[in-house]
Each structure stands twice: as structure tokens, then as C-alpha cells.
Design an enzyme around this catalytic site. Structure first.
Site, PDB file in Angstrom:
ATOM      1  N   CYS A  45       0.835  -1.212   0.000  1.00  0.00           N
ATOM      2  CA  CYS A  45       0.000   0.000   0.000  1.00  0.00           C
ATOM      3  C   CYS A  45       0.864   1.254   0.000  1.00  0.00           C
ATOM      4  CB  CYS A  45      -0.909   0.014   1.225  1.00  0.00           C
ATOM      5  SG  CYS A  45      -2.000  -1.407   1.318  1.00  0.00           S
TER       6      CYS A  45
HETATM    7  C1  BEZ Z   1       0.508  -4.622   1.803  1.00  0.00           C
HETATM    8  O1  BEZ Z   1      -0.056  -3.582   1.475  1.00  0.00           O
HETATM    9  O2  BEZ Z   1       1.718  -4.715   1.787  1.00  0.00           O
HETATM   10  C2  BEZ Z   1      -0.289  -5.811   2.228  1.00  0.00           C
HETATM   11  C3  BEZ Z   1      -1.465  -5.644   2.916  1.00  0.00           C
HETATM   12  C4  BEZ Z   1      -2.189  -6.763   3.328  1.00  0.00           C
HETATM   13  C5  BEZ Z   1      -1.689  -8.033   3.009  1.00  0.00           C
HETATM   14  C6  BEZ Z   1      -0.515  -8.184   2.287  1.00  0.00           C
HETATM   15  C7  BEZ Z   1       0.194  -7.065   1.877  1.00  0.00           C
END
Ligand code: BEZ
Length: 212
Positions: A45
């Protein structure tokens, strides 16, 4: 209930990093991209929000307003935005909805019913100036999105909203376009003065009318 292409994007009012936002008022006569991601302080994200911030001028050029969402409170968004600026080299320059009560996530079905963690997935809604949904996408949490692809789709949506055209696989702005089957050859000659190629009666291409 699932939202479909052509549905009116449900209106809502929710807090964001740029104050309270009512979707329809926020969009005005612009196009919009509403996108969710699972959670603040997560690695994928962080890169996605940095990428969208970097591409903001490209969205603006196309008269598109972007609006992010995660189901975290405003205080987390504010703390996390410092990390985004530090690690991605671009400050958050578009509003991020703080949907801690999951009001918008529920309205837009952004949390799959079988989600283990009750978090939003990577949903995208492209909304036209008529407030209708023009595209939906759902990616899993583990896969970051390609936001250049969203710009490419917006170019196609804007072109085909104005002209009786469609765009072929992997089309990019300026490439030749496809004449829609409902247009007969006589009409095609009038509508597309640059001419067209008939490869098959159902497969006719013409230069992008916006290309100079
Ligand atoms: C991420 O944004 O890195 C992420 C969020 C939830 C699960 C896996 C990755």
C-alpha cells in the site's frame, strides 16, 4: 449488493485527510477514481499511494480526481503519510478516506464476505462525469496495481465516450482504434474522415481521431 458497470456510484460522506468528502460533490463534473487498499502501514500500500501521488498530474491532465480509502482512522493516515513521503519521495497529494466505520467499504462491497481479516481488498472504481461506474477491478492484497494501466483505461473510456469507437488489446493513446460494429461503412466514411481499413467486415480500424 454488488455494483455493476452503468450503476450510479453510490454517494457518501466520509472523513478524509483533506476534510469531510461527499463523493458526488467532490467529483463535480470530473471523472473519478475511487480505490481501496487493505491497511495503513503496510508495504504494498505504501508503494501504491506513492505511485498515485507521483502520477497525480497525469490524472489531472485527464480531468480525473483520485480518492483513496482504507479502513483506518485519520490519525493513522496522518502518521503514515509521513512514511509515504519519506520512503516514496512524494507526499500524499490526494485525499485518503478514513473509513474506520467501514461505511464506504460496505457500500462499495470492498470487503469480500470470506475475508479472514475483515479488511478491504484492492478495489478500483472508475466513475464518469455522469456519476456512473465505468470500470471495476479487484486485486488481492498481495498484488500491487499498475496505475499506468488505469490511465490507459481512462484514455480509452474518454475516447469511446465521444466517438463510436472501441480500442483493441494493448491500445495506447494515439494508436489506431476499432470502429464499432453498429456503424456501417457509409456512416464510417462520414464519421472518420481520416479513413479506415477493412481487415474483415467486422474488423475495421481508423486512426485515433484525436491524433494530430
Ligand atoms: C501490503 O499492502 O503490503 C499488504 C497488505 C495486506 C496483506 C498483504 C500485503
Amino acid at each position: 449488493m454488488a455494483l455493476n458497470l452503468g450503476d450510479t456510484a453510490p454517494d457518501f460522506t466520509q472523513e478524509s485527510t483533506q476534510g469531510s468528502i461527499s463523493l458526488h460533490h467532490f467529483l463535480g463534473s470530473s471523472w473519478g477514481v475511487l480505490f481501496s487498499h487493505p491497511a495503513d502501514f503496510t508495504p504494498v500500500c505504501t508503494t501504491e499511494l506513492g505511485t498515485v501521488a507521483r502520477l497525480k498530474p497525469e490524472f489531472e491532465k485527464r480531468n480525473v480526481k483520485v480518492l483513496g480509502l482504507s479502513v483506518d482512522p485519520l490519525s493513522d493516515h496522518e502518521a503514515w503519510s509521513k512514511d509515504i513521503e519519506e520512503t516514496q519521495g512524494t507526499a500524499l497529494n490526494f485525499p485518503l478516506l478514513a473509513d474506520a466505520d467501514r461505511r464506504v467499504a460496505t457500500l462499495y462491497d470492498m470487503i469480500p464476505p470470506n475475508a479472514e481479516n475483515n479488511l478491504t481488498v484492492r478495489s478500483v472504481f472508475i466513475i464518469g462525469p455522469d456519476k456512473k461506474i465505468k470500470l471495476t477491478l479487484t486485486y488481492p492484497a498481495s498484488t500491487g496495481r499498475n496505475f499506468d494501466e488505469l490511465l490507459r483505461v481512462i484514455d480509452s473510456l474518454q475516447l469511446t465516450a465521444e466517438h463510436k469507437l472501441a480500442t483493441p488489446a494493448d491500445w495506447k493513446n494515439g494508436d489506431d482504434c476499432i470502429i464499432v460494429p453498429s456503424v456501417n461503412n457509409e456512416e464510417a466514411s462520414k464519421l472518420f474522415p481520416k479513413g479506415y481499413k477493412e481487415i474483415k467486415p467486422y474488423l475495421r480500424t481508423t486512426p485515433d481521431p484525436r491524433r494530430v
